[in-house]
Design a protein around this motif. Structure first.
Motif, PDB file in Angstrom:
ATOM      1  N   ILE A 149       0.811  -1.212   0.000  1.00 39.74           N
ATOM      2  CA  ILE A 149       0.000   0.000   0.000  1.00 39.74           C
ATOM      3  C   ILE A 149       0.852   1.273   0.000  1.00 39.74           C
ATOM      4  CG2 ILE A 149      -2.021  -1.156   0.998  1.00 39.74           C
ATOM      5  CD1 ILE A 149      -0.019   1.329   3.019  1.00 39.74           C
ATOM      6  N   SER A 150       2.165   1.119   0.210  1.00 36.43           N
ATOM      7  CA  SER A 150       3.049   2.278   0.084  1.00 36.43           C
ATOM      8  C   SER A 150       3.514   2.495  -1.356  1.00 36.43           C
ATOM      9  CB  SER A 150       4.277   2.121   0.995  1.00 36.43           C
ATOM     10  OG  SER A 150       5.156   1.118   0.509  1.00 36.43           O
ATOM     11  N   LEU A 151       3.187   1.568  -2.245  1.00 35.38           N
ATOM     12  CA  LEU A 151       3.675   1.660  -3.626  1.00 35.38           C
ATOM     13  C   LEU A 151       3.285   2.957  -4.342  1.00 35.38           C
ATOM     14  CD1 LEU A 151       3.621  -1.832  -5.382  1.00 35.38           C
ATOM     15  CD2 LEU A 151       5.339  -0.057  -5.619  1.00 35.38           C
ATOM     16  N   PRO A 152       2.037   3.434  -4.232  1.00 35.65           N
ATOM     17  CA  PRO A 152       1.734   4.718  -4.885  1.00 35.65           C
ATOM     18  C   PRO A 152       2.646   5.839  -4.411  1.00 35.65           C
ATOM     19  CG  PRO A 152      -0.294   3.609  -4.267  1.00 35.65           C
ATOM     20  CD  PRO A 152       0.821   2.836  -3.640  1.00 35.65           C
ATOM     21  N   SER A 153       2.975   5.856  -3.129  1.00 34.31           N
ATOM     22  CA  SER A 153       3.865   6.883  -2.596  1.00 34.31           C
ATOM     23  C   SER A 153       5.292   6.687  -3.099  1.00 34.31           C
ATOM     24  CB  SER A 153       3.847   6.863  -1.066  1.00 34.31           C
ATOM     25  OG  SER A 153       2.595   7.277  -0.568  1.00 34.31           O
ATOM     26  N   LEU A 154       5.740   5.447  -3.162  1.00 29.66           N
ATOM     27  CA  LEU A 154       7.094   5.181  -3.643  1.00 29.66           C
ATOM     28  C   LEU A 154       7.253   5.590  -5.107  1.00 29.66           C
ATOM     29  CD1 LEU A 154       7.795   1.693  -1.990  1.00 29.66           C
ATOM     30  CD2 LEU A 154       8.421   3.956  -1.162  1.00 29.66           C
ATOM     31  N   HIS A 155       6.230   5.320  -5.911  1.00 30.40           N
ATOM     32  CA  HIS A 155       6.272   5.754  -7.307  1.00 30.40           C
ATOM     33  C   HIS A 155       6.289   7.281  -7.396  1.00 30.40           C
ATOM     34  CE1 HIS A 155       6.086   2.044  -9.597  1.00 30.40           C
ATOM     35  NE2 HIS A 155       5.099   1.596  -8.846  1.00 30.40           N
ATOM     36  N   ALA A 156       5.511   7.936  -6.546  1.00 35.45           N
ATOM     37  CA  ALA A 156       5.478   9.406  -6.551  1.00 35.45           C
ATOM     38  C   ALA A 156       6.841   9.983  -6.183  1.00 35.45           C
ATOM     39  CB  ALA A 156       4.403   9.902  -5.588  1.00 35.45           C
ATOM     40  N   ILE A 157       7.520   9.345  -5.237  1.00 35.71           N
ATOM     41  CA  ILE A 157       8.844   9.813  -4.825  1.00 35.71           C
ATOM     42  C   ILE A 157       9.850   9.637  -5.961  1.00 35.71           C
ATOM     43  CG2 ILE A 157      10.759   9.379  -3.232  1.00 35.71           C
ATOM     44  CD1 ILE A 157       8.511   8.473  -1.215  1.00 35.71           C
ATOM     45  N   ARG A 158       9.830   8.479  -6.610  1.00 43.64           N
ATOM     46  CA  ARG A 158      10.755   8.244  -7.720  1.00 43.64           C
ATOM     47  C   ARG A 158      10.499   9.217  -8.865  1.00 43.64           C
ATOM     48  NH1 ARG A 158      15.565   7.333  -8.512  1.00 43.64           N
ATOM     49  NH2 ARG A 158      15.624   5.321  -7.429  1.00 43.64           N
ATOM     50  N   GLU A 159       9.236   9.508  -9.118  1.00 45.01           N
ATOM     51  CA  GLU A 159       8.919  10.463 -10.182  1.00 45.01           C
ATOM     52  C   GLU A 159       9.408  11.867  -9.824  1.00 45.01           C
ATOM     53  OE1 GLU A 159       5.010  12.116 -12.656  1.00 45.01           O
ATOM     54  OE2 GLU A 159       4.867  10.296 -11.431  1.00 45.01           O
ATOM     55  N   ALA A 160       9.329  12.221  -8.547  1.00 44.28           N
ATOM     56  CA  ALA A 160       9.779  13.539  -8.111  1.00 44.28           C
ATOM     57  C   ALA A 160      11.301  13.660  -8.105  1.00 44.28           C
ATOM     58  CB  ALA A 160       9.227  13.850  -6.728  1.00 44.28           C
ATOM     59  N   PHE A 161      11.992  12.510  -7.895  1.00 45.30           N
ATOM     60  CA  PHE A 161      13.450  12.511  -7.821  1.00 45.30           C
ATOM     61  C   PHE A 161      14.002  11.441  -8.760  1.00 45.30           C
ATOM     62  CE2 PHE A 161      11.739  13.800  -3.691  1.00 45.30           C
ATOM     63  CZ  PHE A 161      12.364  15.025  -3.502  1.00 45.30           C
ATOM     64  N   GLY A 217       4.825  18.960  -1.194  1.00 44.67           N
ATOM     65  CA  GLY A 217       4.960  19.312  -2.594  1.00 44.67           C
ATOM     66  C   GLY A 217       5.146  18.147  -3.537  1.00 44.67           C
ATOM     67  N   ILE A 218       4.949  16.906  -3.063  1.00 45.29           N
ATOM     68  CA  ILE A 218       5.053  15.727  -3.927  1.00 45.29           C
ATOM     69  C   ILE A 218       3.643  15.354  -4.379  1.00 45.29           C
ATOM     70  CG2 ILE A 218       5.865  13.363  -4.141  1.00 45.29           C
ATOM     71  CD1 ILE A 218       8.069  15.385  -3.566  1.00 45.29           C
ATOM     72  N   PRO A 219       3.298  15.568  -5.641  1.00 44.74           N
ATOM     73  CA  PRO A 219       1.925  15.315  -6.085  1.00 44.74           C
ATOM     74  C   PRO A 219       1.591  13.827  -6.114  1.00 44.74           C
ATOM     75  CG  PRO A 219       3.316  15.854  -7.958  1.00 44.74           C
ATOM     76  CD  PRO A 219       4.158  16.057  -6.729  1.00 44.74           C
ATOM     77  N   GLY A 220       0.334  13.520  -5.872  1.00 42.33           N
ATOM     78  CA  GLY A 220      -0.134  12.137  -5.922  1.00 42.33           C
ATOM     79  C   GLY A 220      -1.571  12.091  -6.395  1.00 42.33           C
ATOM     80  N   SER A 221      -2.128  10.902  -6.454  1.00 39.29           N
ATOM     81  CA  SER A 221      -3.489  10.711  -6.925  1.00 39.29           C
ATOM     82  C   SER A 221      -4.507  11.107  -5.860  1.00 39.29           C
ATOM     83  CB  SER A 221      -3.714   9.246  -7.311  1.00 39.29           C
ATOM     84  OG  SER A 221      -2.798   8.837  -8.305  1.00 39.29           O
ATOM     85  N   PRO A 222      -5.733  11.464  -6.284  1.00 36.44           N
ATOM     86  CA  PRO A 222      -6.794  11.747  -5.315  1.00 36.44           C
ATOM     87  C   PRO A 222      -7.111  10.510  -4.473  1.00 36.44           C
ATOM     88  CG  PRO A 222      -7.398  12.490  -7.525  1.00 36.44           C
ATOM     89  CD  PRO A 222      -6.168  11.657  -7.677  1.00 36.44           C
ATOM     90  N   ALA A 223      -7.740  10.728  -3.345  1.00 39.64           N
ATOM     91  CA  ALA A 223      -8.084   9.629  -2.438  1.00 39.64           C
ATOM     92  C   ALA A 223      -8.884   8.556  -3.155  1.00 39.64           C
ATOM     93  CB  ALA A 223      -8.873  10.165  -1.249  1.00 39.64           C
ATOM     94  N   GLY A 224      -8.449   7.325  -3.013  1.00 41.63           N
ATOM     95  CA  GLY A 224      -9.144   6.187  -3.604  1.00 41.63           C
ATOM     96  C   GLY A 224      -8.848   5.944  -5.063  1.00 41.63           C
ATOM     97  N   LYS A 225      -8.044   6.779  -5.684  1.00 43.10           N
ATOM     98  CA  LYS A 225      -7.817   6.688  -7.127  1.00 43.10           C
ATOM     99  C   LYS A 225      -6.387   6.309  -7.495  1.00 43.10           C
ATOM    100  CE  LYS A 225     -12.030   7.955  -8.041  1.00 43.10           C
ATOM    101  NZ  LYS A 225     -12.998   6.971  -8.593  1.00 43.10           N
ATOM    102  N   ALA A 226      -5.541   6.041  -6.515  1.00 42.95           N
ATOM    103  CA  ALA A 226      -4.149   5.688  -6.800  1.00 42.95           C
ATOM    104  C   ALA A 226      -4.071   4.281  -7.400  1.00 42.95           C
ATOM    105  CB  ALA A 226      -3.317   5.770  -5.532  1.00 42.95           C
ATOM    106  N   LYS A 227      -2.951   3.982  -8.020  1.00 38.97           N
ATOM    107  CA  LYS A 227      -2.695   2.665  -8.588  1.00 38.97           C
ATOM    108  C   LYS A 227      -1.537   2.016  -7.831  1.00 38.97           C
ATOM    109  CE  LYS A 227      -5.528   3.005 -12.202  1.00 38.97           C
ATOM    110  NZ  LYS A 227      -6.692   2.112 -12.411  1.00 38.97           N
ATOM    111  N   ILE A 228      -1.722   0.749  -7.484  1.00 41.51           N
ATOM    112  CA  ILE A 228      -0.632  -0.003  -6.869  1.00 41.51           C
ATOM    113  C   ILE A 228       0.090  -0.724  -8.000  1.00 41.51           C
ATOM    114  CG2 ILE A 228      -0.015  -1.780  -5.188  1.00 41.51           C
ATOM    115  CD1 ILE A 228      -2.440  -1.029  -3.585  1.00 41.51           C
TER     116      ILE A 228
END
Length: 376
Positions: free
Chosen positions: A26-38, A162-173
């Protein structure tokens, strides 16, 4: 909110995320967002499940290229021993990380968070993101209120930095399964499942490392018999090596089925679950694997946590849960009500939920069916 421009130049990043298979998924959407930001940064992940544990490590499940370095301390210890703390502190100081991404689970108390951040400051890391917006779980009341899903909670915390992500319930794992992983899973299925059964596979998850989350074995046995009789499905039991005995007993009662517990790697198991028309079982890492590959889930959820906190992520799932006076206990082993929150969920209710999903999916024109050519 942290100014993203002040952190985007960081070249050595440490992510702190502890927990087991479900926590990692469940941390995967956040990990992808971090990699995209950096995209060009060196990113290390620090967790508490090491390579010597019998649990699934993050390295076994995360897509290649997402993390550059893997750090851990012994599994099962939310707080390492003093000697391990000093050893880890020394290692982190020598690594010269510039930025900490704090993705600790919401279950951590405010005192835990302060202690964590003090530790990482001692390790020489001066810039932190992911800690803003950290909200401890609500106080125990009856009934417990539904809470934000853990995946959405992590993304919201990152958004405050400042790290953008998907709206609640709409992220992809996004597991980003490789062609080879899919072919390996398909070949395994073709070897172990009769060809005529490949169109109606159901993934079962009857085990869990937390006894408080396990629906009674005899109810899984009865559920499987009903689904086989009424919908002509073919059950595949997933889980770890410790679940093989349970799987064998259930398959013996059902009269058919395949034991995949411990037979596939975690990512291969995800590929095999993507071939199933649905998953039914307990709140386990297998459930999160099924949800990650968009396989509809029917979950018998115990009440030891807050409603909604660890549901299978995404749409099309059914969660069966009972509110209890003792809910929110967070106990690994039930010592209060004799598993009442699970025992009140009857086979009829689970069968009905499964039948509704099966009726919808099996009637869908063009539904993908595994064929022999898929493994070639």
């Amino acid at each position: 909110m942290t100014d993203r421009r002040s952190i985007q130049s960081q070249e050595r990043i440490l992510i702190f995320r502890i927990g087991e298979l479900g926590d990692t998924l469940i941390s995967l959407p956040s990990l992808h967002a971090i990699r995209e930001a950096f995209p060009s940064a060196h990113i290390a992940l620090l967790g508490n499940v090491d390579s010597g544990a019998r649990h699934v490590t993050p390295r076994q499940i995360l897509p290649a290229g997402l993390i550059d370095e893997w750090l851990s301390y012994p599994s099962g210890n939310w707080r390492p021993s003093f000697s391990m703390t000093i050893k880890l502190l020394t290692r982190l100081r020598r690594a010269h990380f510039e930025l900490l991404v704090y993705l600790a689970p919401r279950i951590r108390s405010s005192a835990d968070v302060r202690r964590d951040l003090f530790f990482f400051r001692l390790a020489g890391i001066r810039t932190v993101i992911g800690n803003e917006g950290f909200e401890p779980l609500p106080r125990l009341t009856s009934p417990l209120p539904a809470v934000e899903h853990e995946a959405d909670h992590l993304l919201r915390r990152l958004s405050k930095s400042g790290i953008p992500g998907s709206p609640a319930g709409k992220a992809k794992i996004e597991l980003l399964l490789s062609i080879e992983e899919k072919r390996t899973a398909d070949a395994w299925l073709l070897k172990h499942v009769a060809a005529k059964s490949l169109g109606g596979l159901i993934g079962f998850g009857p085990g869990s490392k937390w006894p408080s989350k396990v629906w009674p074995e005899q109810r899984f046995a009865e559920l499987g018999c009903r689904l086989i009789r009424e919908s002509n499905v073919y059950p595949i039991v997933f889980g770890g090596p410790e679940d093989r005995g349970l799987a064998d007993r259930l398959i013996g009662v059902w009269g058919k089925g395949t034991n995949a517990a411990g037979a596939l790697s975690p990512r291969q198991a995800a590929a095999a679950l993507s071939r199933c028309v649905m998953y039914v079982g307990n709140d386990t890492g297998t459930m999160h694997l099924a949800a990650a590959v968009a396989t509809p889930c029917v979950v018998v959820m115990c009440a030891q946590d807050w409603p909604g906190h660890w549901n299978p992520y995404g749409e099309g799932h059914v969660v069966l849960r009972r509110s209890m006076p003792c809910e929110g206990c967070l106990l690994k082993v039930c010592v209060t009500e004799g598993m009442r929150c699970l025992k009140e969920i009857e086979v009829d209710e689970v069968t009905k939920a499964c039948s509704q999903i099966l009726g919808r999916i099996l009637a869908t024109p063009g539904r993908e069916v595994l064929e022999a050519s898929a493994a070639l």
